[in-house]
Design a protein around this motif. Structure first.
Motif: not given
Length: 53
Positions: A24-38
Motif C-alpha cells: 500500500a505504501l508503495n502504491i501511494i508513493g508511486l502515485g504521489m511521485t507520478y503527480c509531482v513529476v507530471k
C-alpha cells in the motif's frame, strides 16, 4: 514491537501484515511521485497558465 526487537518472530501474520503495508505504501508513493513529476513537467511547458476570468 519492532522488527529489530529480540522478541520479534516472523510468523505468517507479520508477513501478511507487513507485505500489505509495504504494498500500500508503495502504491501511494508511486502515485504521489507520478503527480509531482507530471505537475513539474506541465508547469515547465506552461500548461498550467489559463489566465484569469
Amino acid at each position: 514491537m519492532f522488527p529489530f526487537s529480540f522478541e520479534w518472530i516472523w510468523d505468517a501474520g507479520h508477513l501478511v501484515f507487513h507485505g500489505g503495508l509495504w504494498y500500500a505504501l508503495n502504491i501511494i508513493g508511486l502515485g504521489m511521485t507520478y503527480c509531482v513529476v507530471k505537475a513539474v513537467i506541465d508547469a515547465s511547458k506552461g500548461k498550467g497558465d489559463h489566465g484569469h476570468h
